[in-house]
Design a protein around this motif. Structure first.
Motif, mmCIF file in Angstrom:
data_model
loop_
_atom_site.group_PDB
_atom_site.id
_atom_site.type_symbol
_atom_site.label_atom_id
_atom_site.label_comp_id
_atom_site.label_asym_id
_atom_site.label_seq_id
_atom_site.Cartn_x
_atom_site.Cartn_y
_atom_site.Cartn_z
ATOM 1 N N PHE A 173 0.830 -1.209 0.000
ATOM 2 C CA PHE A 173 0.000 0.000 0.000
ATOM 3 C C PHE A 173 0.867 1.264 0.000
ATOM 4 O O PHE A 173 0.449 2.310 0.471
ATOM 5 C CB PHE A 173 -0.947 0.025 1.207
ATOM 6 N N TYR A 179 1.175 3.450 5.872
ATOM 7 C CA TYR A 179 0.304 3.527 4.705
ATOM 8 C C TYR A 179 -0.536 4.793 4.687
ATOM 9 O O TYR A 179 -0.918 5.277 3.623
ATOM 10 C CB TYR A 179 -0.567 2.277 4.567
ATOM 11 N N GLU A 180 -0.813 5.368 5.858
ATOM 12 C CA GLU A 180 -1.572 6.625 5.866
ATOM 13 C C GLU A 180 -0.765 7.740 5.207
ATOM 14 O O GLU A 180 -1.269 8.472 4.346
ATOM 15 C CB GLU A 180 -1.919 7.034 7.301
ATOM 16 N N TYR A 183 -0.334 7.226 1.371
ATOM 17 C CA TYR A 183 -1.457 7.655 0.540
ATOM 18 C C TYR A 183 -1.385 9.154 0.268
ATOM 19 O O TYR A 183 -1.535 9.593 -0.882
ATOM 20 C CB TYR A 183 -2.790 7.310 1.210
ATOM 21 N N GLU A 184 -1.155 9.941 1.288
ATOM 22 C CA GLU A 184 -1.117 11.388 1.104
ATOM 23 C C GLU A 184 0.031 11.812 0.193
ATOM 24 O O GLU A 184 -0.105 12.753 -0.597
ATOM 25 C CB GLU A 184 -0.995 12.081 2.465
ATOM 26 N N LYS A 187 -0.712 9.675 -3.641
ATOM 27 C CA LYS A 187 -2.034 9.504 -4.240
ATOM 28 C C LYS A 187 -2.154 10.107 -5.630
ATOM 29 O O LYS A 187 -2.935 9.620 -6.455
ATOM 30 C CB LYS A 187 -3.105 10.075 -3.314
ATOM 31 N N PHE A 193 0.184 -0.048 -6.687
ATOM 32 C CA PHE A 193 0.442 -0.464 -5.313
ATOM 33 C C PHE A 193 0.035 -1.920 -5.151
ATOM 34 O O PHE A 193 -0.890 -2.382 -5.821
ATOM 35 C CB PHE A 193 -0.368 0.400 -4.334
ATOM 36 N N TYR A 210 -8.508 2.319 1.519
ATOM 37 C CA TYR A 210 -7.409 2.754 0.659
ATOM 38 C C TYR A 210 -7.514 2.180 -0.755
ATOM 39 O O TYR A 210 -7.099 2.829 -1.726
ATOM 40 C CB TYR A 210 -6.067 2.421 1.304
ATOM 41 N N ALA A 213 -9.814 4.516 -2.293
ATOM 42 C CA ALA A 213 -9.191 5.827 -2.460
ATOM 43 C C ALA A 213 -8.208 5.832 -3.616
ATOM 44 O O ALA A 213 -8.194 6.758 -4.449
ATOM 45 C CB ALA A 213 -8.490 6.226 -1.160
ATOM 46 N N PHE A 214 -7.351 4.815 -3.705
ATOM 47 C CA PHE A 214 -6.399 4.725 -4.811
ATOM 48 C C PHE A 214 -7.095 4.355 -6.114
ATOM 49 O O PHE A 214 -6.720 4.815 -7.191
ATOM 50 C CB PHE A 214 -5.327 3.663 -4.518
#
Length: 261
Positions: A173, A179-180, A183-184, A187, A193, A210, A213-214
């Motif tokens: 991820f 992973y948080e 993402y930011e 992204k 991923f 996620y 989101a992705f």
């Protein structure tokens, strides 16, 4: 359903158990791992219903890289279900030559594990290598171990800004233990991923968050054999709350499209 395991590792039988144990020691894992042999991967993969395997090597020392790449080439020649990647090391004096060897040999990409190999994704020694492979074959990275700075997602973003034609795969991820943040940071970048070595650590609903989101078209399935059993990882993946189309996309379509299979 067709399944491509985009993240697994194999070793010669003579060193497979030792190599796997070394990885487990690195991550402070106790028990539950496989033995790292080709035979076990194929057996467990058959039980899990996996059709093809992207086999990923890591060259721990510059002088061992060609030997490792030739092992993968030999195994992919024997096993048509294998999709081989090569490896390089930032400390190589013939880095670009090895990159060209990987391209010419027909391997499908390059795998780096910056935390094992102890060089940063954006180490300037790698820049000629990135120039060589950009637009030709992708580079896959182990990503985001918070114990080290080598594989921080920001370093991958830096490289992608410098080499916009470079195709990249950000494992776990985009951040094994961050992973948080991954993402930011990533992204809006054009990379894909994988879900490997992540699902068992994420609270309920986080993986689905996620993935949505992705976008499933940017995700691939992976088991990270031999750290984990492909049977258990495949079951864990199909227990997620996703649509049938998302399962199809992640299980095989993204991999097939990305690698032109």
């Amino acid at each position: 359903m067709h399944i491509v395991d985009f993240h697994c590792h194999i070793y010669p039988d003579s060193i497979a158990e030792k190599a796997t144990q070394s990885i487990c020691d690195f991550y402070e894992l106790e028990g539950g791992h496989m033995n790292g042999t080709v035979q076990t991967l194929l057996r467990q993969g058959d039980t899990a219903g996996i059709d093809r395997f992207v086999v990923l090597p890591v060259g721990m020392r510059p002088d061992k890289v060609r030997h490792v790449n030739d092992f993968i080439l030999a195994e992919t020649a024997k096993q048509p279900r294998f999709i081989g990647f090569g490896t390089v090391h930032a400390g190589m004096t013939d880095l670009c030559e090895e990159a060209q060897y990987i391209i010419d040999s027909g391997l499908h990409g390059v795998k780096m594990h910056p935390d094992f190999q102890k060089f940063a994704i954006d180490d300037e020694r790698l820049f000629p290598f990135y120039e060589t492979v950009a637009g030709k074959i992708p580079v896959m990275y182990h990503m985001g171990d918070k114990r080290y700075a080598y594989s921080h997602p920001q370093k991958l973003r830096h490289v992608m800004d410098l080499f916009p034609k470079l195709q990249t795969v950000a494992a776990h991820f985009g951040g094994y233990s961050m992973y948080e943040s991954a993402y930011e940071i990533l992204k809006d970048k054009d990379c894909i991923f994988d879900v490997s070595s992540s699902l068992m650590f994420m609270p309920e609903g986080v993986a689905e968050h996620y993935i949505n989101a992705f976008g499933a078209e940017r995700m691939v399935f992976g088991t990270d054999y031999p750290l984990w059993d492909p049977v258990n990882e495949t079951k864990r993946f199909f227990e997620l709350k996703l649509t049938d189309d998302q399962f199809e996309q992640i299980a095989h379509r993204t991999a097939e499209q990305f690698l032109h299979l």
